[in-house]
Design an enzyme around this catalytic site. Structure first.
Site, short mmCIF file in Angstrom:
data_model
loop_
_atom_site.label_atom_id
_atom_site.label_comp_id
_atom_site.label_asym_id
_atom_site.label_seq_id
_atom_site.Cartn_x
_atom_site.Cartn_y
_atom_site.Cartn_z
N ILE A 58 40.03 32.79 46.27
CA ILE A 58 40.52 34.44 47.69
C ILE A 58 39.55 34.38 48.23
CG2 ILE A 58 42.13 34.67 46.67
CD1 ILE A 58 41.17 37.10 45.46
N ALA A 81 43.21 38.05 39.94
CA ALA A 81 41.62 38.93 39.70
C ALA A 81 41.00 38.92 38.57
CB ALA A 81 42.41 40.49 39.50
N THR A 132 47.14 48.22 39.05
CA THR A 132 47.39 48.97 37.95
C THR A 132 47.16 50.28 37.70
OG1 THR A 132 46.45 48.69 35.68
CG2 THR A 132 45.10 48.46 37.57
N ASP A 133 47.68 50.44 36.69
CA ASP A 133 48.06 52.07 35.88
C ASP A 133 46.16 52.56 36.33
OD1 ASP A 133 47.61 51.56 33.56
OD2 ASP A 133 49.40 52.31 32.94
N LEU A 198 45.46 42.15 23.49
CA LEU A 198 45.56 43.16 22.25
C LEU A 198 46.61 41.97 21.26
CD1 LEU A 198 45.24 45.03 20.58
CD2 LEU A 198 46.59 46.12 21.25
N ARG A 222 48.83 53.48 24.93
CA ARG A 222 49.04 52.22 26.34
C ARG A 222 50.67 52.61 26.88
NH1 ARG A 222 44.23 53.01 26.58
NH2 ARG A 222 43.03 51.62 27.11
N ARG A 289 35.29 50.31 22.34
CA ARG A 289 34.80 49.95 23.58
C ARG A 289 34.56 50.88 23.94
NH1 ARG A 289 40.47 48.60 26.70
NH2 ARG A 289 39.87 46.48 26.52
N HIS A 292 35.68 53.92 25.96
CA HIS A 292 37.54 53.62 26.62
C HIS A 292 39.06 55.23 26.53
CE1 HIS A 292 40.53 51.41 22.48
NE2 HIS A 292 40.79 51.29 24.02
P1 NAD Z 1 45.26 36.98 34.52
O1 NAD Z 1 43.56 37.06 34.31
O2 NAD Z 1 46.21 36.44 33.31
O3 NAD Z 1 44.83 35.53 35.45
C1 NAD Z 1 45.05 36.28 36.87
C2 NAD Z 1 44.46 35.00 37.52
O4 NAD Z 1 44.12 34.89 39.02
C3 NAD Z 1 44.09 33.52 37.15
O5 NAD Z 1 45.10 32.61 37.01
C4 NAD Z 1 43.27 33.36 37.68
O6 NAD Z 1 42.75 32.09 37.40
C5 NAD Z 1 43.58 33.46 39.22
N1 NAD Z 1 42.11 34.34 39.53
C6 NAD Z 1 41.14 35.14 39.20
N2 NAD Z 1 40.18 34.53 40.06
C7 NAD Z 1 40.33 34.32 41.51
C8 NAD Z 1 39.49 33.93 42.80
N3 NAD Z 1 38.59 34.42 43.43
N4 NAD Z 1 40.60 33.38 43.39
C9 NAD Z 1 41.85 33.23 42.83
N5 NAD Z 1 42.33 33.17 42.06
C10 NAD Z 1 41.93 34.09 40.60
O7 NAD Z 1 45.88 38.75 34.74
P2 NAD Z 1 47.20 39.58 34.88
O8 NAD Z 1 47.18 40.06 33.32
O9 NAD Z 1 48.14 38.39 35.23
O10 NAD Z 1 46.89 40.07 36.14
C11 NAD Z 1 47.68 39.94 37.14
C12 NAD Z 1 47.55 41.11 37.39
O11 NAD Z 1 47.98 41.79 37.81
C13 NAD Z 1 45.85 41.41 38.31
O12 NAD Z 1 46.24 41.93 39.80
C14 NAD Z 1 45.60 43.00 37.14
O13 NAD Z 1 44.81 43.26 37.73
C15 NAD Z 1 47.65 43.09 37.57
N6 NAD Z 1 48.18 43.79 36.27
C16 NAD Z 1 47.83 43.79 35.14
C17 NAD Z 1 48.25 44.12 33.70
C18 NAD Z 1 48.53 43.53 32.38
O14 NAD Z 1 49.02 44.33 31.72
N7 NAD Z 1 47.78 42.22 32.27
C19 NAD Z 1 48.74 45.66 34.15
C20 NAD Z 1 49.38 46.06 35.51
C21 NAD Z 1 48.67 45.11 36.61
P1 TYD Z 2 44.19 44.98 26.49
O1 TYD Z 2 44.62 44.03 26.13
O2 TYD Z 2 42.52 45.05 26.38
O3 TYD Z 2 44.64 46.44 27.58
P2 TYD Z 2 44.12 47.57 28.35
O4 TYD Z 2 42.15 47.33 27.68
O5 TYD Z 2 43.33 46.65 29.74
O6 TYD Z 2 44.56 48.48 28.21
O7 TYD Z 2 43.09 46.39 25.28
C1 TYD Z 2 44.96 47.03 25.34
C2 TYD Z 2 44.50 48.64 24.06
O8 TYD Z 2 43.71 47.89 22.79
C3 TYD Z 2 43.26 49.12 24.33
O9 TYD Z 2 43.76 50.64 24.14
C4 TYD Z 2 42.28 48.33 23.84
C5 TYD Z 2 43.02 47.69 22.30
N1 TYD Z 2 42.24 46.75 22.15
C6 TYD Z 2 41.65 46.72 20.29
O10 TYD Z 2 42.08 48.00 19.48
N2 TYD Z 2 41.50 45.79 19.88
C7 TYD Z 2 41.39 44.51 20.52
O11 TYD Z 2 40.80 43.13 20.17
C8 TYD Z 2 42.06 44.00 22.25
C9 TYD Z 2 41.33 43.08 22.99
C10 TYD Z 2 42.01 45.94 22.43
#
Ligand code: NAD
Ligand code: TYD
Length: 353
Positions: A58, A81, A132-133, A198, A222, A289, A292
């Site tokens: 991107i 992202a 994200t939140d 996690l 969370r 972390r 955290h």
């Molecule tokens: P992810 O890390 O699993 O996937 C990210 C994807 O983006 C991957 O396929 C990666 O190859 C692609 N990507 C990274 N950099 C790129 C670039 N420069 N150009 C094009 N593609 C690129 O992430 P996810 O957990 O699926 O999260 C997706 C979105 O949702 C993110 O924006 C994240 O901030 C948001 N989000 C995630 C969570 C969660 O719990 N996972 C919660 C709320 C919001």
């Molecule tokens: P994570 O899945 O990394 O999401 P985020 O930090 O974005 O909320 O982690 C979820 C929660 O779990 C977070 O409070 C950190 C904790 N955690 C552990 O306790 N052990 C682990 O090995 C990981 C990856 C996360």
């Protein structure tokens, strides 16, 4: 058609798979394929003519311009992202690049493209930013959940770069009139989540007899949402969300990390019992972390009130589906857990225990 960025990652791929099942409209899936992007997740739609995959960054304005002018999407859904907080602590530069510079580049390309559209298409166009939140910072035990008007207070390099991207999106709506809408969602879980997060990490470590690393005292909270519910919310916001608005998405499922790990262990004890003892015996408390955040919780009433969205899954039904999915799909995990992933596990956990 719609354009999805990051559609080979966890949430993006779930969204693409759900979209292609439910809608007749094509998807242009633009993904750089970082360590977190896996085409294996998209195997079932590989030969679907409604799914067009383009490997692109991107941050590459020229590549995005070509894709927009060739495919003429009616909407951009921006999932791409860098998404893992722990990685953002070890190496924030990539987060600034993709989350801030990448979102800026995509907005610039989107704006230039949008200006070329005829009036009615301009009105109907949407730039939907998936956020994200974590941009709201950390709550104390008695604080009210985050609403759309909670001030931003990001604490990690990840959340700071997502906050910056949210501000840029807002500014492109306010200043240039680009029809933007942003969703701020709580922690997702479900099929195809990369095993560094996690829940899949705990499932994988449990099954291979490794320690289940819980950071600090395990009492961080969370608000967990099943990924299919997040995808459904995004479809609603795309269809009926008001331009310029933001919508919080959450599952009303506040859990401590220890509760989550216990829930996974108890399900595994039922579905794939060990020869003796419980998977809970593998829980290991490790160094916390840095910085955290203590608690996240989402007030999702605006989304319910305006668009009628509510999560379909409870934590109990969602986690059951998730654990069963990982038990049934060990080949997917083996495929994504590359050499790069093993190096990450070494870097993140060696110094904690
Ligand atoms: P992810 O890390 O699993 O996937 C990210 C994807 O983006 C991957 O396929 C990666 O190859 C692609 N990507 C990274 N950099 C790129 C670039 N420069 N150009 C094009 N593609 C690129 O992430 P996810 O957990 O699926 O999260 C997706 C979105 O949702 C993110 O924006 C994240 O901030 C948001 N989000 C995630 C969570 C969660 O719990 N996972 C919660 C709320 C919001
Ligand atoms: P994570 O899945 O990394 O999401 P985020 O930090 O974005 O909320 O982690 C979820 C929660 O779990 C977070 O409070 C950190 C904790 N955690 C552990 O306790 N052990 C682990 O090995 C990981 C990856 C996360």
């Amino acid at each position: 058609m719609i354009l999805v960025t990051g559609g080979a990652g966890f949430i993006g791929a779930n969204f693409v798979l759900d979209w292609l099942t439910a809608a007749s409209e094509a998807v242009l899936n633009v993904d750089k394929l970082t360590y977190a992007g896996n085409l294996g997740t998209l195997k079932s739609v590989q030969s679907d003519p409604k799914h067009i995959f383009a490997r692109a960054d991107i941050c590459d304005r020229a590549a995005i311009d070509v894709l927009l002018s060739q495919h003429k999407p009616r909407a951009i859904l921006h999932f791409a992202a860098e998404s893992h907080v722990d990685r953002s602590i070890h190496g924030p530069a990539e987060f600034v690049q993709t989350n801030v510079v990448g979102t800026f580049t995509l907005l610039e390309a989107a704006l230039a493209y949008w200006k070329t559209l005829p009036g009615a298409d301009q009105m109907a166009f949407r730039f939907l930013h998936v956020s994200t939140d974590e941009v709201f910072g950390s709550l104390s035990a008695n604080d009210a959940p985050f609403s759309e008007t909670t001030p931003y207070a990001p604490n990690s390099p990840y959340s700071a770069t997502k906050a910056a991207s949210d501000h840029l999106v807002r500014a492109y709506g306010h200043t240039y009139g680009l029809p933007v809408v942003t969703t701020n969602c709580s922690n997702n879980y479900g099929p195809y989540q990369f095993p560094e997060k996690l829940i899949p990490l705990v499932i994988g470590n449990a099954l291979s007899g490794k320690p289940l690393p819980v950071y600090g005292d395990g009492q961080n909270i969370r608000d967990w949402l099943y990924v299919g519910d997040h995808c459904a919310a995004i479809r609603e916001v795309l269809a009926r969300g008001r331009p310029g608005e933001t919508y919080n998405v959450g599952g009303w499922n506040e859990k401590t990390n220890l509760d989550v790990v216990h829930a996974v262990c108890d399900l595994l004890d039922r579905l794939k019992a060990k020869a003796s003892g419980s998977y809970r015996d593998q829980i290991t408390f490790v160094a916390d972390r840095p910085g955290h955040d203590r608690r996240y919780a989402i007030d999702a009433r605006k989304l319910e009130r305006e668009l009628g969205w509510k999560p379909a899954e409870t934590f109990e039904t969602g986690i059951d589906k998730t654990v069963r999915w990982y038990l049934d799909n060990p080949a997917w995990v083996d495929e994504v857990a590359s050499g790069e992933y093993r190096k990450w596990v070494e870097a993140n956990y060696a110094q904690r225990v």
